[in-house]
Motif scaffolding. Structure first.
Motif, PDB file in Angstrom:
ATOM      1  N   GLN B 102       0.837  -1.206   0.000  1.00 45.83           N
ATOM      2  CA  GLN B 102       0.000   0.000   0.000  1.00 45.83           C
ATOM      3  C   GLN B 102       0.875   1.261   0.000  1.00 45.83           C
ATOM      4  OE1 GLN B 102      -2.684   0.141   3.379  1.00 45.83           O
ATOM      5  NE2 GLN B 102      -3.543   2.107   2.727  1.00 45.83           N
ATOM      6  N   GLN B 105       2.336   1.776  -3.441  1.00 45.94           N
ATOM      7  CA  GLN B 105       1.325   2.284  -4.371  1.00 45.94           C
ATOM      8  C   GLN B 105       0.967   3.742  -4.067  1.00 45.94           C
ATOM      9  OE1 GLN B 105      -1.997  -0.440  -4.610  1.00 45.94           O
ATOM     10  NE2 GLN B 105      -0.751  -2.032  -5.579  1.00 45.94           N
ATOM     11  N   GLN B 109       1.172   6.481  -6.838  1.00 42.94           N
ATOM     12  CA  GLN B 109       0.009   7.330  -7.159  1.00 42.94           C
ATOM     13  C   GLN B 109       0.409   8.802  -7.092  1.00 42.94           C
ATOM     14  OE1 GLN B 109      -4.071   6.814  -5.995  1.00 42.94           O
ATOM     15  NE2 GLN B 109      -3.586   4.955  -4.899  1.00 42.94           N
ATOM     16  N   TYR B 133      -9.002   4.232  -1.382  1.00 46.30           N
ATOM     17  CA  TYR B 133      -7.632   4.109  -0.860  1.00 46.30           C
ATOM     18  C   TYR B 133      -7.438   4.831   0.471  1.00 46.30           C
ATOM     19  CZ  TYR B 133      -7.842   2.587  -5.535  1.00 46.30           C
ATOM     20  OH  TYR B 133      -8.274   1.920  -6.656  1.00 46.30           O
ATOM     21  N   CYS B 180      -7.179  -6.774  -2.630  1.00 44.34           N
ATOM     22  CA  CYS B 180      -6.735  -6.027  -3.808  1.00 44.34           C
ATOM     23  C   CYS B 180      -7.692  -6.181  -4.976  1.00 44.34           C
ATOM     24  CB  CYS B 180      -5.318  -6.437  -4.203  1.00 44.34           C
ATOM     25  SG  CYS B 180      -5.210  -7.992  -5.071  1.00 44.34           S
ATOM     26  N   ALA B 186      -4.408  -3.011  -7.286  1.00 45.47           N
ATOM     27  CA  ALA B 186      -4.526  -1.903  -6.320  1.00 45.47           C
ATOM     28  C   ALA B 186      -4.931  -2.447  -4.953  1.00 45.47           C
ATOM     29  CB  ALA B 186      -5.552  -0.889  -6.796  1.00 45.47           C
ATOM     30  N   TYR B 188      -6.416  -2.171  -1.212  1.00 49.82           N
ATOM     31  CA  TYR B 188      -7.366  -1.401  -0.399  1.00 49.82           C
ATOM     32  C   TYR B 188      -6.990  -1.553   1.081  1.00 49.82           C
ATOM     33  CZ  TYR B 188     -10.112  -2.146  -4.673  1.00 49.82           C
ATOM     34  OH  TYR B 188     -10.530  -2.216  -5.971  1.00 49.82           O
TER      35      TYR B 188
END
Lengths: 248, 364
Positions: B102, B105, B109, B133, B180, B186, B188
């Motif tokens: 996470q 990512q 992002q 997110y 994910c 992605a 969560y």
């Protein structure tokens, strides 16, 4: 029919219109108006310990009610949109998502955040509204405060005590002023819904096509509406009371 | 080596359980040999992680460190509203970051290198929209998707700035279990359907990271942040807070041991393989049986204030010795804009009150 009107400063336009009628001897209707202006020193603080209605106010309201009233109208608070949205803030913000992508440097504030901020600031006004809502007999109405003035030049002309802040930071963007006023109305509407109070919208002919205060209702300050606006509100009250009594 | 000697003979007392643990009073146990670096009062400290990281952030603020909040609430907002909307809990409004994946990512992002396909969820039981997110940062959700996306854009810009300019980054690893998106991976922080959105078995997948995966993710993160901020020092901790639930078929106690073991090994591994990445043993201080369980509340999960205090006492001793006075906890330094703002609102409020009083008096 006796009508009790209780409120903060927005009551002044209605009081002025009523005085005008008295001066012109235009009292051909059946309504007997009684006003309680909450800004009076005798009612301060309006809430004792934040929980109890000021005893002087409570007594005055109780006396009025026990003397018999056919309808009550409230206009409490209603200037929080001015506090948060007349002069631009030193840290400029925007309530509009597209301003973030336009990169104009304003900090984006989601509407739900503004709603919570205003609710927190207006807490004591909203508590008083809720308490009076439970105390006063029905029919009970809330008079929506007048919307903001759209014209920056007029605001500058009548800025008065706000001039210093406006000179320093500018006037907040016009569409934002209107949106903050709408947030205020939405919050008040929520309390009214919970308490069984009917909200009376701003008189239709007192707003322009976008929803701002119409020039004919502009006052000599950037916050309140004028006597013409007050007269329209009196007419709204008369119509509502007639409706209540089945006269229309 | 002579026959009477052995490799343990010259080791310090901290190497021996009897001296370093069994015969030490609970409050004074200090499992840190030496801090790898010190933090000055000017260093900008940023933090992220699972819920235990909130305690660390709070103490860093109270201890006079320069705890850096890159994403500030607008200063007009009342303190209660700022708190309710999770501003200032961490260095940016990302909420809890439970896994290393996470965190990676989030970095990607913020730098625009990863744009997850899932953009928003419907708020649970509400009218609003939730950011998948960071599903719990906005009570009730955002009014519109446009607002959510604008706020995320603003948030990610702050995160990018935070990664690029912090001097110290404090990360608390919390979990290995996660959920994910099957299509793009992605992660969560919460399973879809818990705080918003709807769980779809064909779209959402349970993952339980292995030690190799966590090491890889942490290493990637260290390399990513060092690419934009070469001198950043990193402190890793493992959250002592046990799993609230497991999605594995094993008992939650067993899953908890797996999860914490993986995180502990991964933190150790990365701290050995990269410079200026250190492991700080808050996990051991809270969970070590030397304390007879006194650092957990009745629910055996919530860390007591006494436990957090012990952790931060040890931290201050080893990492903060350049600070002038550790015993005096000072309130956070409010930015000048916040002070200016609170006086701005109060001044306008005063003008409105006075003018409104006069308005009514005029009409009497």
């Amino acid at each position: 029919m006796r009508v009790l009107i209780i409120g903060h400063s927005h009551i002044a336009a209605v009081v002025a219109a009523h005085s005008m009628r008295l001066k012109r001897r235009q009292i051909q209707n059946k309504l007997d108006f009684r006003f309680i202006a909450l800004n009076g020193d005798q009612y301060k603080p309006l809430l004792v310990d934040g929980l109890t209605v000021n005893p002087t106010l409570l007594k005055e309201v109780s006396d009025c009610v026990s003397g018999g009233v056919d309808g009550c109208f409230l206009t409490i608070g209603g200037s929080w949109h001015i506090v948060l949205g007349l002069a631009d803030h030193p840290v400029k913000f925007s309530l509009f998502p597209h301003d973030v992508s336009s990169g104009d440097g304003r900090q984006f504030v989601p509407l739900s955040l503004m709603r919570c901020a205003m609710t927190e600031y207006a807490k004591s006004d909203l508590t008083l509204l809720e308490m009076l809502g439970e105390l006063l007999p029905k029919p009970l109405f809330f008079l929506e405060p007048p919307p903001p003035v759209p014209d920056d030049a007029h605001i500058m002309n009548v800025a008065g005590p706000y001039r210093e802040k406006i000179d320093q930071y500018g006037i907040a963007p016009r569409k934002q002023r209107l949106l903050i006023w709408r947030v205020q109305s939405e919050i008040i509407q929520g309390v009214c819904n919970r308490t069984g109070i009917s909200m009376v919208s701003v008189p239709a002919d007192c707003v322009d096509s976008e929803g701002f205060l119409h020039p004919r209702s502009w006052h000599i300050d950037p916050v309140h509406a004028n006597v013409i606006y007050g007269e329209r509100v009196l007419q709204q009250i008369e119509r509502l009371m007639e409706l209540q009594n089945g006269n229309i | 080596m002579a026959i009477s000697e052995n490799p343990y003979k010259d080791l310090p007392q901290s190497s021996f359980w009897r001296h370093a643990v069994a015969n030490v009073s609970i409050e004074t146990l200090d499992p840190v040999i030496e801090g790898a670096f010190t933090i000055s009062s000017n260093d900008k400290i940023a933090s992220a992680g699972s819920c235990f990281a909130q305690h660390i952030a709070r103490y860093l603020v109270l201890s006079g460190f320069n705890y850096w909040v890159a994403e500030q609430a607008h200063p007009m907002l009342p303190a209660k509203v700022k708190k309710d909307f999770n501003y200032g809990i961490y260095s940016a409004r990302y909420g809890n970051i439970y896994t290393a994946r996470q965190l990676v990512q989030l970095f990607l992002q913020a730098s625009g290198e990863f744009i997850p396909s899932d953009t928003h969820w419907k708020a649970k039981g509400g009218q609003g929209f939730v950011d998948p997110y960071r599903p719990q940062i906005q009570p009730g959700g955002f009014d519109t998707v446009e607002e959510l996306l604008a706020d995320r854009q603003q948030h990610l810009a702050a995160v990018k700035k935070m990664f690029a300019t912090c001097d110290v980054f404090f990360f608390t690893l919390g979990l290995t279990e996660s959920w994910c998106n099957v299509s793009d991976g992605a992660i969560y922080p919460l399973s879809p359907g818990v705080a918003g959105g709807t769980f779809h078995a064909e779209k959402h997948k349970f993952v339980n990271f292995t030690v190799a995966e966590v090491i890889a993710d942490l290493t990637v993160f260290v390399d990513l942040i060092r690419a934009v901020n070469p001198s950043v020092r990193i402190i890793l901790t493992v959250s002592p807070v046990p799993l609230v639930a497991t999605a594995e078929s094993s008992h939650v106690l067993v899953s908890n041991t797996y999860s914490k073991s993986v995180l502990r090994v991964a933190a150790d591994s990365v701290s050995r393989s990269r410079n200026d990445v250190v492991y700080f043993p808050s996990y051991e201080i809270i969970t070590g049986h030397f304390n007879r369980g006194k650092y957990f509340a009745e629910d055996l999960r919530t860390v007591t204030e006494e436990g957090v205090s012990h952790v931060m006492r040890v931290f201050m001793k080893h990492f903060a010795n350049k600070l002038t006075d550790h015993s005096v906890y000072t309130m956070p330094n409010y930015s000048s804009s916040a002070c200016k703002s609170s006086s701005f609102i109060a001044e306008i409020q005063k003008i409105v009150e006075v003018q409104c009083d006069e308005e009514v008096l005029d009409e009497q």
